[in-house]
Motif scaffolding. Structure first.
Motif, PDB file in Angstrom:
ATOM      1  N   GLN A 235       0.859  -1.174   0.000  1.00 21.68           N
ATOM      2  CA  GLN A 235       0.000   0.000   0.000  1.00 21.68           C
ATOM      3  C   GLN A 235       0.902   1.233   0.000  1.00 21.68           C
ATOM      4  O   GLN A 235       2.031   1.193   0.505  1.00 21.68           O
ATOM      5  CB  GLN A 235      -0.910   0.024   1.227  1.00 21.68           C
ATOM      6  N   PHE A 236       0.385   2.332  -0.532  1.00 20.27           N
ATOM      7  CA  PHE A 236       1.189   3.538  -0.656  1.00 20.27           C
ATOM      8  C   PHE A 236       0.481   4.711   0.012  1.00 20.27           C
ATOM      9  O   PHE A 236      -0.745   4.800  -0.004  1.00 20.27           O
ATOM     10  CB  PHE A 236       1.466   3.847  -2.127  1.00 20.27           C
ATOM     11  N   GLY A 242       6.968  12.658   2.233  1.00 18.69           N
ATOM     12  CA  GLY A 242       7.098  12.065   0.913  1.00 18.69           C
ATOM     13  C   GLY A 242       6.154  10.890   0.712  1.00 18.69           C
ATOM     14  O   GLY A 242       5.116  10.768   1.373  1.00 18.69           O
ATOM     15  N   ILE A 243       6.524  10.011  -0.205  1.00 19.32           N
ATOM     16  CA  ILE A 243       5.715   8.840  -0.540  1.00 19.32           C
ATOM     17  C   ILE A 243       6.248   7.644   0.231  1.00 19.32           C
ATOM     18  O   ILE A 243       7.444   7.334   0.179  1.00 19.32           O
ATOM     19  CB  ILE A 243       5.772   8.568  -2.052  1.00 19.32           C
ATOM     20  N   LEU A 244       5.353   6.991   0.958  1.00 18.84           N
ATOM     21  CA  LEU A 244       5.738   5.843   1.770  1.00 18.84           C
ATOM     22  C   LEU A 244       5.078   4.583   1.237  1.00 18.84           C
ATOM     23  O   LEU A 244       3.939   4.592   0.780  1.00 18.84           O
ATOM     24  CB  LEU A 244       5.346   6.056   3.231  1.00 18.84           C
ATOM     25  N   SER A 245       5.825   3.487   1.310  1.00 22.11           N
ATOM     26  CA  SER A 245       5.314   2.174   0.931  1.00 22.11           C
ATOM     27  C   SER A 245       5.183   1.318   2.183  1.00 22.11           C
ATOM     28  O   SER A 245       6.129   1.220   2.974  1.00 22.11           O
ATOM     29  CB  SER A 245       6.273   1.513  -0.067  1.00 22.11           C
ATOM     30  N   HIS A 246       4.016   0.715   2.362  1.00 27.33           N
ATOM     31  CA  HIS A 246       3.773  -0.181   3.497  1.00 27.33           C
ATOM     32  C   HIS A 246       3.654  -1.600   2.947  1.00 27.33           C
ATOM     33  O   HIS A 246       2.738  -1.904   2.177  1.00 27.33           O
ATOM     34  CB  HIS A 246       2.480   0.206   4.227  1.00 27.33           C
ATOM     35  N   HIS A 253      10.547   4.461   2.307  1.00 32.02           N
ATOM     36  CA  HIS A 253      10.403   5.723   1.586  1.00 32.02           C
ATOM     37  C   HIS A 253      10.610   5.471   0.090  1.00 32.02           C
ATOM     38  O   HIS A 253      11.606   4.868  -0.312  1.00 32.02           O
ATOM     39  CB  HIS A 253      11.432   6.734   2.094  1.00 32.02           C
ATOM     40  N   VAL A 254       9.666   5.913  -0.727  1.00 36.49           N
ATOM     41  CA  VAL A 254       9.791   5.784  -2.178  1.00 36.49           C
ATOM     42  C   VAL A 254      10.615   6.962  -2.680  1.00 36.49           C
ATOM     43  O   VAL A 254      10.217   8.115  -2.514  1.00 36.49           O
ATOM     44  CB  VAL A 254       8.405   5.762  -2.851  1.00 36.49           C
ATOM     45  N   GLY A 342       8.143  -3.862  -4.951  1.00 34.91           N
ATOM     46  CA  GLY A 342       8.737  -2.917  -4.011  1.00 34.91           C
ATOM     47  C   GLY A 342      10.119  -2.470  -4.429  1.00 34.91           C
ATOM     48  O   GLY A 342      10.973  -2.163  -3.591  1.00 34.91           O
ATOM     49  N   ARG A 343      10.371  -2.416  -5.742  1.00 30.66           N
ATOM     50  CA  ARG A 343      11.681  -2.016  -6.258  1.00 30.66           C
ATOM     51  C   ARG A 343      11.611  -0.601  -6.804  1.00 30.66           C
ATOM     52  O   ARG A 343      10.912  -0.338  -7.782  1.00 30.66           O
ATOM     53  CB  ARG A 343      12.149  -2.980  -7.353  1.00 30.66           C
ATOM     54  N   PHE A 344      12.310   0.283  -6.146  1.00 31.17           N
ATOM     55  CA  PHE A 344      12.358   1.678  -6.575  1.00 31.17           C
ATOM     56  C   PHE A 344      13.811   2.111  -6.614  1.00 31.17           C
ATOM     57  O   PHE A 344      14.527   2.012  -5.621  1.00 31.17           O
ATOM     58  CB  PHE A 344      11.558   2.565  -5.627  1.00 31.17           C
TER      59      PHE A 344
END
Length: 474
Positions: A235-236, A242-246, A253-254, A342-344
């Motif tokens: 989930q984002f 900033g933009i967080l990924s859960h 942190h994205v 989940g790869r950024f």
């Protein structure tokens, strides 16, 4: 026994260290000014070429509006919208986890009002279907086009998220679906991409600011919709910092750059996506009531619907690290794959490399001060190979995009600089030595008799022929 400096190094260590650090500082300054931007982008693409394409997630399925599909409708473009309504019904019945339309349904079709109404009716209340919007450039080179609507509307704002101090791409105008579809859409996602100066698409804005609201990308929104019924998906969140990924109990942190975009972790081109089906094939399965084929292709999948037809020039295309001209649906599919995994990719800013470049230059300068020209060249080449290998490992294994041009140039430039200074010093020493020898030769010659002694008994003659400029004996 004392050791003279010239027996340890060709130029003083302090001078060599200063030269190396100075070269590193110069390269860092040029990098921060953008002098190596084009080269760094090429290196970015080269990493993908060295790594090769990788299989994308099996949870992604593509429905392609390809050339056979357009040909089946007599080459008519755009296709009647009722076909997309039928597609939605087919995918819903097949158990698709979520469906994203990488298509812009712009403007009402007065010649096919029934198709618009059917598409709207099947969209209403369906939160697993994500429709596309597009944004036109603001602070970043967002790609796209279409009919423009430049005012904020309540039907759009309900899909937005509040903006505070996040670093986001900004748009001036929006291209929106036709009114009834916009009003009934359960989810919206933008299809804007960022285009680099060389015309290649490597980045995507995860959120775009439009007015006082931020809107997620189609890729991000598709994953979010699927995650409502699948806790294994990330989930984002658009948070203060900033933009967080859960995901899996972890918050990450994205990464975004100064333009508010994130580099796409590309899996590859179309070959990386094994689950591809032509729209005409899906419609045929639906008409034949082949529920088994539909379920086999789409059950539990995140489905992305997009155009790949090229013969009718119906496709939006762009260059990627893998292809000179790729349909944008494959670019968005790569963005979906990156979000699923989940790869950024984290881009390392050039200014952060300044201390590293200066230290690298200093150490290389000290080394080259002691090495012969051939050994120095070998060390410079070996260091470049090590830097290249480390850069590739960081990218392939750690999703780190380090601007490597300056670091790759540093060993060669430090070596050339030290060798140039050594050659200058050596030539000056040689000239000074020659002058000293000439003075010594003159003194030595003056100490010899100007003429042999004369006697009536003997004939006296003498010869002094030194092997070098002067002789060692007298």
């Amino acid at each position: 026994m004392s050791v003279t400096p010239t027996s340890l190094q060709r130029i003083p260590f302090r001078l060599a260290a200063s030269l190396g650090a100075g070269v590193g500082a110069l390269l860092a300054m040029l990098a921060m000014l953008g002098a190596f931007r084009a080269a760094d982008l090429r290196i970015h693409d080269l990493r993908y070429a060295l790594r090769g394409p990788q299989p994308a997630s099996s949870r992604i399925a593509l429905v392609e509006v390809d050339d056979p599909t357009v040909a089946a409708f007599g080459g008519k473009w755009p296709l009647p919208r009722e076909n997309y309504a039928v597609l939605m019904d087919a995918l819903d019945g097949a158990g698709a986890r979520a469906v994203g339309f990488d298509l812009l349904f712009l403007g009402e079709n007065t010649e096919d009002a029934a198709g618009d109404a059917l598409l709207t009716r099947l969209t209403q209340g369906n939160e697993r279907v994500v429709h596309a919007i597009n944004f036109l450039p603001g602070d970043v080179a967002l790609g796209g086009g279409g009919s423009v609507q430049s005012t904020d509307r309540a039907e759009l704002i309900r899909h937005g998220r509040p903006v505070t101090h996040q670093r986001l791409a900004t748009a001036r105008q929006a291209a929106l679906p036709f009114d009834d579809l916009l009003a009934n859409a359960g989810a919206l996602g933008h299809v804007a991409v960022a285009i680099d100066p060389d015309g290649v698409i490597r980045r995507i804005p995860q959120f775009v600011r439009y007015g006082e609201w931020a809107y997620p990308s189609l890729a991000l929104r598709l994953v979010e919709c699927a995650a409502r019924t699948d806790s294994t998906l990330p989930q984002f969140e658009l948070a203060e910092r900033g933009i967080l990924s859960h995901w899996h109990g972890r918050v990450r942190h994205v990464p975004t750059d100064d333009e508010g975009t994130t580099s796409i972790a590309f899996a590859g081109d179309r070959a990386s996506f094994a689950n591809r089906t032509s729209l005409i094939q899906v419609l045929q399965w639906y008409r034949d009531r082949d529920t088994l084929a539909l379920a086999r292709a789409f059950r539990g999948k995140l489905v992305l619907v997009g155009v790949t037809a090229v013969e009718q020039v119906a496709t939006d295309i762009g260059a990627t690290p893998y292809a000179a001209a790729a349909p944008l649906v494959y670019i968005h599919a790569n963005a979906v794959n990156a979000a699923l995994q989940g790869r950024f990719i984290t881009h390392v800013e050039s200014w952060r490399l300044a201390p590293v470049l200066m230290l690298l230059g200093l150490l290389l300068g000290l080394a080259f001060a002691r090495l012969s020209i051939l050994r120095g060249a070998a060390v410079a080449l070996g260091t470049m190979v090590l830097i290249g290998a480390g850069d590739f490992a960081a990218f392939a294994g750690g999703d780190l995009d380090v601007p490597a041009s300056a670091a790759l140039l540093a060993p060669l430039l430090v070596w050339l600089t030290v060798e140039g200074v050594w050659r200058t010093v050596a030539e000056r020493r040689a000239r000074e030595h020659a002058r000293e020898l000439q003075v010594a030769r003159t003194i030595q010659q003056q100490m010899l008799p100007s003429a042999p002694p004369r006697t009536e008994v003997l004939d006296v003659a003498g010869l002094n022929e030194p092997a070098e400029a002067i002789g060692g004996d007298y």
